[in-house]
Design an enzyme around this catalytic site. Structure first.
Site, mmCIF file in Angstrom:
data_model
loop_
_atom_site.group_PDB
_atom_site.id
_atom_site.type_symbol
_atom_site.label_atom_id
_atom_site.label_comp_id
_atom_site.label_asym_id
_atom_site.label_seq_id
_atom_site.Cartn_x
_atom_site.Cartn_y
_atom_site.Cartn_z
ATOM 1 N N HIS A 151 18.108 16.223 -10.702
ATOM 2 C CA HIS A 151 18.306 15.859 -9.299
ATOM 3 C C HIS A 151 18.162 17.037 -8.343
ATOM 4 O O HIS A 151 17.409 16.951 -7.373
ATOM 5 C CB HIS A 151 19.613 15.103 -9.067
ATOM 6 C CG HIS A 151 19.604 14.488 -7.694
ATOM 7 N ND1 HIS A 151 18.805 13.428 -7.361
ATOM 8 C CD2 HIS A 151 20.221 14.847 -6.556
ATOM 9 C CE1 HIS A 151 18.935 13.150 -6.078
ATOM 10 N NE2 HIS A 151 19.783 13.995 -5.562
ATOM 11 N N TYR B 164 15.563 18.554 -4.748
ATOM 12 C CA TYR B 164 15.913 19.348 -3.558
ATOM 13 C C TYR B 164 15.183 20.678 -3.564
ATOM 14 O O TYR B 164 14.921 21.250 -2.497
ATOM 15 C CB TYR B 164 17.430 19.511 -3.433
ATOM 16 C CG TYR B 164 18.013 18.244 -2.880
ATOM 17 C CD1 TYR B 164 18.024 18.028 -1.512
ATOM 18 C CD2 TYR B 164 18.454 17.228 -3.714
ATOM 19 C CE1 TYR B 164 18.470 16.834 -0.990
ATOM 20 C CE2 TYR B 164 18.908 16.037 -3.209
ATOM 21 C CZ TYR B 164 18.919 15.836 -1.843
ATOM 22 O OH TYR B 164 19.339 14.651 -1.333
ATOM 23 N N HIS C 268 9.626 5.079 -4.688
ATOM 24 C CA HIS C 268 10.584 5.938 -3.975
ATOM 25 C C HIS C 268 10.166 7.405 -4.042
ATOM 26 O O HIS C 268 10.097 8.087 -3.035
ATOM 27 C CB HIS C 268 11.994 5.757 -4.551
ATOM 28 C CG HIS C 268 12.967 6.779 -4.072
ATOM 29 N ND1 HIS C 268 13.433 6.799 -2.772
ATOM 30 C CD2 HIS C 268 13.542 7.842 -4.684
ATOM 31 C CE1 HIS C 268 14.267 7.823 -2.616
ATOM 32 N NE2 HIS C 268 14.340 8.478 -3.765
ATOM 33 N N PHE C 269 9.856 7.902 -5.258
ATOM 34 C CA PHE C 269 9.552 9.330 -5.258
ATOM 35 C C PHE C 269 8.129 9.644 -4.808
ATOM 36 O O PHE C 269 7.812 10.787 -4.539
ATOM 37 C CB PHE C 269 9.971 10.045 -6.552
ATOM 38 C CG PHE C 269 9.349 9.571 -7.824
ATOM 39 C CD1 PHE C 269 8.044 9.874 -8.132
ATOM 40 C CD2 PHE C 269 10.116 8.859 -8.743
ATOM 41 C CE1 PHE C 269 7.483 9.462 -9.323
ATOM 42 C CE2 PHE C 269 9.554 8.437 -9.942
ATOM 43 C CZ PHE C 269 8.229 8.742 -10.227
ATOM 44 N N HIS C 270 7.291 8.598 -4.676
ATOM 45 C CA HIS C 270 6.005 8.877 -4.050
ATOM 46 C C HIS C 270 6.110 8.940 -2.530
ATOM 47 O O HIS C 270 5.217 9.502 -1.885
ATOM 48 C CB HIS C 270 4.943 7.872 -4.502
ATOM 49 C CG HIS C 270 4.360 8.229 -5.836
ATOM 50 N ND1 HIS C 270 4.980 7.927 -7.025
ATOM 51 C CD2 HIS C 270 3.239 8.930 -6.177
ATOM 52 C CE1 HIS C 270 4.257 8.404 -8.038
ATOM 53 N NE2 HIS C 270 3.210 9.019 -7.545
ATOM 54 N N ARG D 29 8.255 0.553 -14.400
ATOM 55 C CA ARG D 29 7.496 1.788 -14.253
ATOM 56 C C ARG D 29 7.026 2.225 -15.644
ATOM 57 O O ARG D 29 7.434 1.645 -16.647
ATOM 58 C CB ARG D 29 8.367 2.862 -13.599
ATOM 59 C CG ARG D 29 9.536 3.275 -14.455
ATOM 60 C CD ARG D 29 10.481 4.250 -13.756
ATOM 61 N NE ARG D 29 9.911 5.596 -13.642
ATOM 62 C CZ ARG D 29 10.659 6.689 -13.436
ATOM 63 N NH1 ARG D 29 11.965 6.614 -13.335
ATOM 64 N NH2 ARG D 29 10.094 7.864 -13.322
ATOM 65 N N ARG D 30 6.186 3.248 -15.711
ATOM 66 C CA ARG D 30 5.801 3.890 -16.969
ATOM 67 C C ARG D 30 5.288 2.899 -18.005
ATOM 68 O O ARG D 30 5.655 2.967 -19.173
ATOM 69 C CB ARG D 30 7.008 4.613 -17.571
ATOM 70 C CG ARG D 30 7.611 5.616 -16.638
ATOM 71 C CD ARG D 30 8.758 6.356 -17.249
ATOM 72 N NE ARG D 30 8.732 7.727 -16.784
ATOM 73 C CZ ARG D 30 9.588 8.650 -17.163
ATOM 74 N NH1 ARG D 30 10.526 8.381 -18.012
ATOM 75 N NH2 ARG D 30 9.503 9.875 -16.705
#
Lengths: 543, 157
Positions: A217, A221, A368-370, A433-434
């Protein structure tokens, strides 16, 4: 102008980063084409290898090299050139990171490490894959030494002065990184490497996952904070405004150190073996990150408004029109900021127990992370590149390249919007996903996913075109653009504060609080995971 | 340190929202009727002796009450045992799962049934199927090159 030796140091990081972006981006498009069943890969290259390479090259390699290239340039710009032993440390770091990258990528392409970039045990890669990852991390320690020791000697030579904001932020980012990597370094050296060599027969899976997410996580950041450095320090100058508040900017970075580490369980909410109470404790700490995020949003819009009003804007929102929309150095990070509004809301959804139940491990999370790393962060990095590459190479960003740059940014924005929207929506109905193919033999529950998969491939195609254009423009800016001096924008403060509250630069206090929070959040559950562990797992190579 | 008045208001709004969200999540997780906490079973077993360990020595659907079932499932690359289950509409199912090899996901598409199976641990949750239909059970964690073949069916009649 950054001196030639340090400029070269940064440039080598950018060359590597952009090569990783090109290859990783190409693999990304392949994935969308395979998932939407428009393409079958050759037999000696499987989907999950491509997926592993995409994750490693973009999430680990592109980001890390770009971030250090950027931080070196800014630190040298604000504190003076590197002493030669520090520059040497930085080069050692670069070489180690490069060796690690080549090792890991080679093993992935040889199909000896098809474990995805999260390398969850008990899937077991070749030991040299883990050693490659260790090289990358050890390399970053040399890099961190160069920057932190430069900062310390600057402070010794400038007693009583506050440190340059950019360098302070770089140091804060590295403090976060150094604490965060303890988790993954412990897992890789004490668990994965001995186990993959066969020196230990089994691995404690739950512990390895917990150590991974202790790192995983704050890793996000580590990607985000350099983008924030550009927002806080360079964007105000680009728009002709001022930094809203120097001390609040520093406080926000310190709060990110505190609230980004003791929160890894929110990635493990659906896992057995960790009690609900400890999961909730970490969810509370996760949510606390909202405070520095809102401070950042406020600071950005405050500096936009100040800039607009200084240019004569009137009325409540007149300043918005005065922003330099046709300047790619502003347009790119601004769109990145806009993406972060839904991205932040999505993050809150993912960290909430009940809503996470719906989206966990669906392609919603990939969406989300894209829009976080793949839009907010990378659009800001694109924006930085348009002025930093010519700055380092003694060239200028011409109007022509600026205009082509805007097309590149718009292409990326549209592509990412289409792809991530399709990911979010189909994830809500369970699309995992994946996963190579999601038709499940025509099962009715999966019937709606196919058209979303096609939409993702359309978005992915635009994204790869955007990368091609970006690489072309970067080559132009590095080697062919007219010679001259491109500005390294460093903003000035709105109200000059010569004196900072002393506490803000008292690292011992902040590191102590960070460690205290980590101990509170992790001690008991980790002791449980070790002492009360079930029999461990042997390794599996299911590829 | 000077903080602008509007920024104080902004942060205060953020803080109140934060507390409201956390309270909602917390009450739902710990104090609500349905007990909507995250699946966090603490039961352990030897991952190499799953077939000899209760309740996994007898995987399948077991009726334990009026409209109430226990479904014991074993996950492995690349399948679920059992892989076809039929239950009447309105049934409450207590899922108990584990894996004999790598990490797997257990998801029933279109429902809130979603949890991880990690070796050495049992995971569990409860769900009531109010609507008829053919439900798709799938693995949502990468478990090898045949991962996308790993699915099962649950029919609610």
């Amino acid at each position: 102008m950054v001196n030639a030796l340090d400029a070269r140091l940064s440039m080598y990081h950018f060359y590597t980063a952009f090569a990783a972006l090109l290859i990783g981006g190409f693999f990304g498009l392949l994935q969308t084409l395979v998932r939407s069943e428009q393409l079958t890969l050759p037999v000696d290259l499987n989907y999950y290898q491509v997926l592993t390479a995409h994750g490693v090259l973009l999430a680990l390699v592109f980001t890390t090299f770009f971030i250090f290239g950027f931080m070196y340039a800014g630190v040298v710009k604000t504190t003076g050139e590197f002493a030669s032993h520090r520059r040497k440390a930085a080069w050692i770091g670069f070489v180690l990171m490069l060796i690690g990258t080549i090792m890991a990528t080679t093993l992935i392409l040889m199909n000896k490490a098809t474990v995805l970039y999260t390398f969850y045990a008990p899937l077991q890669a070749s030991p040299f894959f883990y050693i490659g990852l260790a090289f990358i991390i050890i390399g970053t320690y040399f890099a961190a030494y160069a920057i932190i020791s430069q900062y310390r000697s600057w402070r010794k030579e400038h007693k009583g002065e506050k440190s340059p904001l950019f360098t302070f932020m770089a140091v804060a980012t590295l403090v976060l990184w150094l604490i965060a990597t303890i988790g993954v370094v412990t897992a890789v050296t004490l668990q994965y490497i001995p186990w993959s060599f066969g020196w230990t027969e089994t691995i404690n899976v739950a512990l390895s996952r917990t150590l991974f997410w202790f790192f995983g996580h704050p890793l996000v950041y580590f990607w985000l904070l350099p983008a924030y450095m550009a927002w806080y320090v360079t964007v105000p100058k680009i728009i002709g405004g001022k930094i809203f508040s120097d001390s609040l900017a520093r406080l926000a970075f310190l709060l990110f150190i505190l609230f980004s580490i003791p929160v890894g369980f929110h990635h493990q909410l659906l896992e057995p073996g960790i009690s609900e109470v400890w999961k909730y404790v970490q969810v509370v700490l996760t949510f606390a990150v909202i405070i520095p995020s809102l401070m950042t949003a406020f600071a950005m819009f405050a500096s936009f408004e100040i800039a607009g009003r200084e240019k004569g804007a009137t009325g409540l929102l007149g300043w918005f029109k005065k922003l330099p929309w046709s300047d790619v150095r502003f347009l790119a990070p601004f769109i990145g900021m806009a993406f972060f509004i839904p991205a932040g809301a999505g993050g809150i959804i993912n960290a909430s127990h009940q809503m996470n139940q719906v989206v966990h491990n669906t392609i919603w999370v990939t969406g989300h992370f894209h829009i976080t790393i793949g839009a907010t962060v990378i659009l800001t990095f694109f924006g930085i590149s348009y002025w930093l590459i010519p700055h380092l190479k003694g060239r200028v960003l011409t109007k022509h390249i600026n205009n082509l740059g805007k097309y590149q940014i718009v292409l990326w924005t549209v592509g990412m919007f289409i792809m991530s929207a399709a990911m979010h929506f189909s994830g809500l109905s369970g699309n995992p996903r994946r996963t190579q193919i999601t038709s499940y033999n025509g099962h009715e529950a999966a019937a709606s996913w196919g058209s979303y998969e096609v939409a993702m491939s359309v978005g992915g195609t635009l994204l790869l075109f955007s990368i091609f254009l970006f690489i072309g423009l970067m080559i132009n800016l590095a080697f062919w653009a007219p010679k001259g001096s491109e500005e390294f924008p460093i903003g000035e403060e709105f109200e000059d504060t010569h004196q900072l509250p002393k506490l803000l630069e008292n690292w011992k206090v902040w590191i102590a609080i960070a460690i205290l929070l980590i101990l509170i959040a992790y001690t008991i559950p980790v002791i449980d995971l070790i002492q009360d562990a079930p029999p461990g797992s042997p390794g599996y190579q299911f590829w | 340190m000077h903080i602008h008045k509007l920024e104080k208001v902004w942060i205060a709004i953020g803080f109140v929202t934060l507390v409201a969200f956390l309270t909602t999540v917390g009450i739902q997780a710990f104090a609500s009727d349905g007990h909507h906490g995250a699946p966090s079973d603490l039961t352990k077993l030897d991952p190499e002796k799953v077939h000899e360990t209760e309740p996994f020595d007898d995987p399948g659907l077991h009726k334990i009450g009026e409209n109430e079932y226990e479904l014991v499932m074993i996950l492995e690359s690349y399948g679920f045992t059992p892989h076809e289950v039929r239950i009447p509409e309105g049934s409450t199912v207590h899922f108990q799962i584990t894996t004999i090899d790598v990490v797997h996901g257990f998801e029933i598409a279109g429902t809130t049934v979603n949890m991880m199976a990690t070796p050495g641990h049992v995971n569990s949750m409860t769900y009531t199927f109010e609507e008829k239909g053919n439900y798709l059970i799938l693995c949502n964690e990468f478990c090898g090159t045949g991962h996308h073949f790993m699915s099962a069916e649950l029919e609610v009649y």
